[in-house]
Design a protein around this motif. Structure first.
Motif, PDB file in Angstrom:
ATOM      1  N   GLY A  24       0.730  -1.318  -0.062  1.00  0.00           N
ATOM      2  CA  GLY A  24      -0.132   0.043   0.150  1.00  0.00           C
ATOM      3  C   GLY A  24       0.782   1.189   0.105  1.00  0.00           C
ATOM      4  O   GLY A  24       0.596   2.323  -0.531  1.00  0.00           O
ATOM      5  N   ASN A  25       1.912   1.252   0.749  1.00  0.00           N
ATOM      6  CA  ASN A  25       2.743   2.446   0.734  1.00  0.00           C
ATOM      7  C   ASN A  25       3.427   2.818  -0.720  1.00  0.00           C
ATOM      8  O   ASN A  25       3.704   3.869  -0.682  1.00  0.00           O
ATOM      9  N   LYS A  26       3.636   1.706  -1.494  1.00  0.00           N
ATOM     10  CA  LYS A  26       4.177   1.943  -2.692  1.00  0.00           C
ATOM     11  C   LYS A  26       3.215   2.198  -3.745  1.00  0.00           C
ATOM     12  O   LYS A  26       3.428   2.894  -4.875  1.00  0.00           O
ATOM     13  N   LEU A  27       1.890   2.520  -3.615  1.00  0.00           N
ATOM     14  CA  LEU A  27       0.833   2.803  -4.406  1.00  0.00           C
ATOM     15  C   LEU A  27       0.694   4.354  -4.353  1.00  0.00           C
ATOM     16  O   LEU A  27       0.714   4.958  -3.349  1.00  0.00           O
ATOM     17  N   PRO A  28      -0.134   4.773  -5.655  1.00  0.00           N
ATOM     18  CA  PRO A  28      -0.366   6.360  -5.393  1.00  0.00           C
ATOM     19  C   PRO A  28      -1.295   6.484  -4.373  1.00  0.00           C
ATOM     20  O   PRO A  28      -2.487   5.465  -4.344  1.00  0.00           O
ATOM     21  N   GLN A  29      -1.425   7.513  -3.573  1.00  0.00           N
ATOM     22  CA  GLN A  29      -2.202   7.673  -2.562  1.00  0.00           C
ATOM     23  C   GLN A  29      -3.110   8.806  -2.765  1.00  0.00           C
ATOM     24  O   GLN A  29      -4.353   8.896  -2.182  1.00  0.00           O
ATOM     25  N   TRP A  30      -3.120   9.542  -3.980  1.00  0.00           N
ATOM     26  CA  TRP A  30      -4.193  10.486  -4.407  1.00  0.00           C
ATOM     27  C   TRP A  30      -5.635   9.835  -4.510  1.00  0.00           C
ATOM     28  O   TRP A  30      -6.819  10.408  -4.593  1.00  0.00           O
ATOM     29  N   PRO A  31      -5.808   8.767  -5.000  1.00  0.00           N
ATOM     30  CA  PRO A  31      -7.218   8.069  -5.213  1.00  0.00           C
ATOM     31  C   PRO A  31      -7.902   7.817  -3.994  1.00  0.00           C
ATOM     32  O   PRO A  31      -9.088   8.158  -3.900  1.00  0.00           O
ATOM     33  N   HIS A  32      -7.032   7.757  -2.721  1.00  0.00           N
ATOM     34  CA  HIS A  32      -7.894   7.744  -1.395  1.00  0.00           C
ATOM     35  C   HIS A  32      -8.286   8.920  -1.350  1.00  0.00           C
ATOM     36  O   HIS A  32      -9.522   9.005  -0.783  1.00  0.00           O
ATOM     37  N   ALA A  33      -7.661   9.953  -1.572  1.00  0.00           N
ATOM     38  CA  ALA A  33      -8.189  11.463  -1.099  1.00  0.00           C
ATOM     39  C   ALA A  33      -9.241  12.060  -1.917  1.00  0.00           C
ATOM     40  O   ALA A  33     -10.408  12.578  -1.607  1.00  0.00           O
ATOM     41  N   LEU A  85      -5.690  16.594  -1.717  1.00  0.00           N
ATOM     42  CA  LEU A  85      -4.344  17.347  -1.859  1.00  0.00           C
ATOM     43  C   LEU A  85      -3.780  16.212  -2.259  1.00  0.00           C
ATOM     44  O   LEU A  85      -3.813  14.921  -1.718  1.00  0.00           O
ATOM     45  N   PHE A  86      -3.151  16.408  -3.513  1.00  0.00           N
ATOM     46  CA  PHE A  86      -2.411  15.307  -4.203  1.00  0.00           C
ATOM     47  C   PHE A  86      -1.071  15.030  -3.600  1.00  0.00           C
ATOM     48  O   PHE A  86      -0.527  14.018  -3.963  1.00  0.00           O
ATOM     49  N   THR A  87      -0.557  15.817  -2.557  1.00  0.00           N
ATOM     50  CA  THR A  87       0.563  15.762  -1.956  1.00  0.00           C
ATOM     51  C   THR A  87       0.305  16.197  -0.632  1.00  0.00           C
ATOM     52  O   THR A  87      -0.312  16.993   0.020  1.00  0.00           O
ATOM     53  N   ALA A  88       0.551  14.924   0.145  1.00  0.00           N
ATOM     54  CA  ALA A  88       0.241  14.983   1.566  1.00  0.00           C
ATOM     55  C   ALA A  88       1.159  16.167   2.317  1.00  0.00           C
ATOM     56  O   ALA A  88       2.144  16.312   2.047  1.00  0.00           O
TER      57      ALA A  88
END
Length: 154
Positions: A24-33, A85-88
């Protein structure tokens, strides 16, 4: 009948295996947001959150960190909408960290934030006053009741 079955559902405490967070840490995070802000904005449109409390969130940044999935959602509230936010942010105004089971228990209102916090299952970091505003907003929210679904017969 469906409602009664759902209400009796108990979400157990669990922790996903470590490899899930590693992946999960290696996946893009923006879809969650994107998904989270879409849900939050639906709640805003349904007028389930007090408008005066929402105004206190203006321009503030938030982070939801699901520890055992490696998923994070960073977002802000601006111009009456939650926005991804696309970057935390390095230091959000308010961050919630917990395992998936704790967040599910919160969403189902099986557990309250205070209990999870004092049992060290939920970490809340950042602006204390903002944390209380968010907690009180969530506590005051009344979910609409949905009509019962007929039982499926085979």
């Amino acid at each position: 009948m469906f409602e009664n079955r759902f209400k009796s559902l108990t979400i157990p405490r669990f922790t996903l295996p470590g490899f899930v967070a590693t992946v999960g840490n290696k996946l893009p995070q923006w879809p969650h947001a994107l998904a989270l802000t879409a849900g939050l904005n639906a709640v805003v449109k349904m007028k389930l959150l007090a408008e005066d409390s929402l105004n206190l969130l203006e321009g503030r940044t938030f982070l939801i960190d699901v520890l055992d999935t490696g998923g994070r959602a960073a977002f802000t509230f601006r111009n009456s909408l939650f926005r991804p936010l696309f970057t935390a942010p390095e230091t959000p105004d308010l961050a919630f960290r917990a395992n998936l089971s704790a967040f599910l228990q919160l969403a189902a209102r099986q557990e309250d934030p205070d209990t999870l916090f004092f049992n060290r299952e939920l970490s809340i970091e950042g602006d204390t006053e903002l944390g209380l505003i968010v907690k009180n907003m969530l506590d005051a929210m009344e979910w609409p009741s949905f009509p019962s679904m007929p039982a499926f017969r085979h």
